[in-house]
Enzyme design. Structure first.
Site, PDB file in Angstrom:
ATOM      1  N   HIS A 250      -9.369  86.277  24.429  1.00 46.99           N
ATOM      2  CA  HIS A 250      -9.764  87.975  25.735  1.00 46.99           C
ATOM      3  C   HIS A 250     -10.964  88.209  24.948  1.00 46.99           C
ATOM      4  O   HIS A 250     -12.017  88.374  26.118  1.00 46.99           O
ATOM      5  CB  HIS A 250      -8.866  88.197  26.216  1.00 46.99           C
ATOM      6  CG  HIS A 250      -8.959  89.077  27.175  1.00 46.99           C
ATOM      7  ND1 HIS A 250      -9.488  88.292  28.675  1.00 46.99           N
ATOM      8  CD2 HIS A 250      -9.494  91.034  27.673  1.00 46.99           C
ATOM      9  CE1 HIS A 250      -9.234  89.477  29.175  1.00 46.99           C
ATOM     10  NE2 HIS A 250      -9.372  90.675  29.143  1.00 46.99           N
TER      11      HIS A 250
ATOM     12  N   SER B  72     -13.361  90.397  32.365  1.00 51.70           N
ATOM     13  CA  SER B  72     -11.326  91.559  32.724  1.00 51.70           C
ATOM     14  C   SER B  72     -11.454  91.931  33.459  1.00 51.70           C
ATOM     15  O   SER B  72     -11.267  91.254  35.075  1.00 51.70           O
ATOM     16  CB  SER B  72     -10.982  91.928  31.510  1.00 51.70           C
ATOM     17  OG  SER B  72      -9.904  92.451  31.305  1.00 51.70           O
TER      18      SER B  72
ATOM     19  N   ASP C 195      -7.157  81.967  25.742  1.00 53.79           N
ATOM     20  CA  ASP C 195      -6.620  83.349  26.168  1.00 53.79           C
ATOM     21  C   ASP C 195      -5.136  83.595  26.382  1.00 53.79           C
ATOM     22  O   ASP C 195      -4.757  82.675  27.315  1.00 53.79           O
ATOM     23  CB  ASP C 195      -7.773  83.820  27.466  1.00 53.79           C
ATOM     24  CG  ASP C 195      -7.787  85.225  27.739  1.00 53.79           C
ATOM     25  OD1 ASP C 195      -6.675  86.691  27.699  1.00 53.79           O
ATOM     26  OD2 ASP C 195      -8.841  85.862  28.635  1.00 53.79           O
TER      27      ASP C 195
END
Length: 757
Positions: free
Chosen positions: A728, A621, A696
């Protein structure tokens, strides 16, 4: 993105230079003490992610009944670590009881896309069974959502089904007196008698599918920590209901690419610099009549950050945040007319932003306990009759307001007064605040929840060598009974690996501005004279502290068992260090964080047991974004980089998160250009592995496709692993094993390997 736990004792020592300090076990000493590890089982990735969890029982959603008698939690099964059931503990009888068995009661039907996305926002998308529940205000029953329907659990183990419909019921709640059941279905708010079971929609059927009632919009869920879209008054006579219209928000066609097909979704995604939803707020009776519009001001481009009723129900309080997130106005609203006035305003420091918080409480007398960073650190204040009085102070942070015991005049909170790496529970006197009283034991990382009057606590703690434990405590923090002792005995799942457990060492390295940057390191069993590779994990983004004196779980131990040194460092921009420390990333993401991680890598290269040519960096991330920026800025410093689900262009990420730190791209395009990871992609010369879930909806897959295209166009070699159907969070018992096997196979191919035996 805005969302990521000690049986062995460490030897204590200190090593320092003008810019570096270390504490705990000297790594050279630790490396040579190998005799106790003979015959130890080696951890592998398959066992790390299998059941039962090596962390032992890990209760979730620990809550106390309003009267303090019962304790409830979600407990995962030993044979399936991802499935949770509802359990209750009666403090008077000392007995545990499973209140709701998710396997017996659940249907395992496929959830709606709306509920799946809500679970993603709560970071529980991979869990099964019961993921949430709520006590009724009267403490007699518990509402339990399961597989799209609602159930009412009694404390005697009885369960009553409340809904049975093909549509999912979202955001369910019992009214404060237990008279009404409410939920959101098909974008409308439904309310009805709990006993009679006749819920009906009380908000209108809109002509456009872009209008939602009773729900929190995407950025409220993802970035503002607000999942609620309606709020009951204490006397059940009114409900404040959010209405939002996402028509202005641009449509992104999100392809949820799966293994055997692709679904496309027309997702409204408010990326930085583009319009947000139009939010309005109404007050109405439980049957939907008497609807009154709340005056939120003349500027429609605002965020409704928080909504609360006064304890007497005569005032509705709304926190209105400006688009730039430099200001919060506390509005006091007359629920009869909807008229509002500004009670007070909180403003950000120059070159910074407002950090939203849930650390506040409205008291019976109408005053307010409020968390603010106005003096440079997060502290508590008392606002009464228009006057402010500071309750805590110092160069440390209050991390959570736990409770206010109004009868005794005590405020309980967790904070970093003793150690920024291990929060403690404290109490301070409301009338005569002085030095806070510490209620927990140092050497542990502590968190706490309390019942309504603040006199019964559940304290959860862990240390680097003890997985998470929780216990019931009195108002002074004295342990009354274990909730989960999680003893590391012979029966514990981690027992076969305990002899080989490696405790971390902690230290600091200086940043360019003189700030202390905290790091942790775990070393494998090492042989004198040999040099070892480093697995350098980072996050780097705001609102996430990675270095703490807590249980880190089995994954770092498995990495260490493979012969790698495990290392983390918290850079400038991370939380709990004050406004000045955190705000250095303002309109400058990808700068000071990269420099600070570089300082960590350069420190590692000074250690005689580190192979300076084998420092691999990994992040997910924001951490994935950091990997790209680190490889671009410092060619040759890192032997290889792994970038998981990275943001590559901040213009692709959502408004509330991105503009908070970077500003509006329409106003500061140069800041975005400098911070994006695309412009200098061709500067990546070290081995790169790119990983992304192909469904995602948070860091959308386009972030990676833009990067892939740029790297290919510039003939930059790289490797990638994509996961069809995963969002994600790419995780699960076998898929997590695949991710980590892929990472270390990549490192092996590029020679980032331990020394020969």
């Amino acid at each position: 993105m805005s969302r990521f736990s000690t049986l062995l004792a460490a030897l204590c020592a200190t090593v320092s230079t003008s810019s570096i300090s270390a504490e705990a076990a000297p790594v050279t000493q630790q490396a040579t003490s190998s005799s106790a590890q003979a015959g130890t089982q080696i951890l592998d990735f398959q066992r790390v992610f299998a059941s039962p969890s090596l962390d032992g029982p890990q209760p979730r959603e620990v809550k106390i009944s309003p009267d303090g008698r019962y304790l409830t939690l979600l407990r995962n099964r030993s044979e399936d670590r991802q499935r949770y059931d509802l359990w209750g503990y009666d403090r008077e009888s000392g007995e545990w009881r499973m209140l709701v068995d998710s396997l017996k009661l659940g249907s395992n039907r496929e959830l709606s896309e709306a509920e799946k996305m809500q679970r993603e926002r709560k970071r529980v998308g991979d869990l099964k069974g019961i993921v949430a529940y709520d006590w009724s205000e009267d403490g007699r029953s518990i509402i339990v959502p399961l597989d799209g329907d609602l159930y009412l659990a009694g404390l005697d183990g009885s369960v009553r089904r409340l809904t049975d419909s093909p549509e999912d019921e979202l955001n369910s709640a019992l009214s404060p007196g237990g008279k009404y059941l409410s939920f959101v279905r098909e974008q409308r708010l439904w309310v009805g008698s709990l006993e009679k079971g006749a819920q009906v929609p009380i908000t209108p059927e809109e002509a456009s599918r872009t209008v939602h009632w009773g729900e929190a919009e995407f950025v409220a869920q993802e970035e503002m920590d607000r999942m609620a879209g309606y709020w009951w008054s204490p006397d059940e006579s009114r409900i404040a209901v959010e209405r939002y219209d996402e028509a202005p928000v641009k449509v992104v066609t999100r392809a949820a690419i799966g293994a055997e097909g692709t679904r496309t979704y027309e997702q409204r995604y408010p990326s930085a610099g583009t319009p947000n939803v139009l939010v309005s707020l109404f007050v109405m009776k439980p049957d939907g009549s008497g609807k009154v519009a709340v005056d939120l001001g003349g500027d429609a481009d605002i965020y409704v950050a928080r909504v609360n009723w006064a304890r007497d129900g005569k005032t509705l309080y709304v926190q209105r945040q400006d688009r730039a997130q430099s200001r919060i106005d506390m509005l006091a609203v007359d629920p009869d007319t909807g008229k509002s006035r500004v009670l007070f305003t909180e403003t950000a420091a120059k070159g910074s932003w407002i950090n939203l918080s849930s650390n506040y409480r409205f008291l019976k007398d109408g005053s307010l306990i409020w968390w603010s960073e106005r003096d440079g650190f997060g502290h508590l204040y008392h606002f009464a009759k228009g006057q402010w009085r500071q309750l805590t102070s110092g160069q440390w942070a209050v991390t959570r307001l736990v409770s206010v015991d109004e009868a005794s005049g005590r405020v309980l909170f967790t904070g970093t007064r003793d150690d920024v790496l291990s929060p403690q529970l404290y109490a301070v006197d409301l009338a005569k605040p002085g030095t806070p009283q510490r209620l927990t034991e140092t050497g542990w990382y502590n968190a706490a929840v309390a019942n309504k009057d603040g006199r019964t606590l559940v304290i959860t703690r862990s240390s680097p060598s003890q997985p998470s434990q929780s216990y019931v405590a009195d108002a002074e923090g004295k342990r009354l009974a274990w909730v989960e002792e999680n003893r590391l005995d012979a029966a514990h799942p981690y027992a076969p690996y305990l002899a080989g457990h490696r405790t971390p060492t902690y230290g600091t390295v200086k940043a360019e501005d003189g700030s202390d940057l905290h790091w942790l390191m775990i070393t494998p069993k090492m042989e004198p004279g040999k040099r070892y590779p480093v697995f350098f994990e980072h996050y780097g983004g705001p609102h996430s502290q990675q270095v703490a004196r807590q249980w880190l779980g089995a994954l770092p131990q498995a990495i260490v068992d493979k012969g790698y040194i495990y290392f983390r460092l918290d850079n400038r921009g991370s939380p709990n260090r004050g406004v000045k420390f955190e705000s250095q990333i303002h309109q400058a993401m990808g700068t000071v964080e990269v420099a600070d991680q570089r300082a960590g890598a350069e420190y590692l290269k000074t250690l005689d047991f580190v192979d300076p040519k084998k420092i691999a960096t990994y992040g997910w991330s924001y951490g994935g974004y950091m990997t790209l920026k680190m490889l671009q800025a410092d060619q040759g410093l890192y032997a290889a980089g792994i970038s998981g689900a990275p943001v590559t262009k901040w213009e692709l990420y959502d408004t509330h998160y991105t503009e908070r730190y970077m500003g509006d791209p329409r106003k500061v395009p140069e800041a975005y250009k400098a911070s994006d990871a695309i412009e200098n992609a061709a500067k990546i010369t070290d081995p790169l592995l790119l990983i992304h879930g192909m469904s995602d909806d948070n860091v959308v897959f386009e972030n990676s496709t833009v990067l892939i295209s740029k790297l290919q166009a510039q003939a930059v070699p790289f490797e990638m692993m994509l996961y069809p159907g995963y969002t994600h969070a790419v995780k699960g018992p076998m898929i997590s094993k695949h991710v980590w096997d892929t990472i270390f196979a990549f490192l092996t191919r590029h020679g980032v390997t331990p020394p020969s035996p």
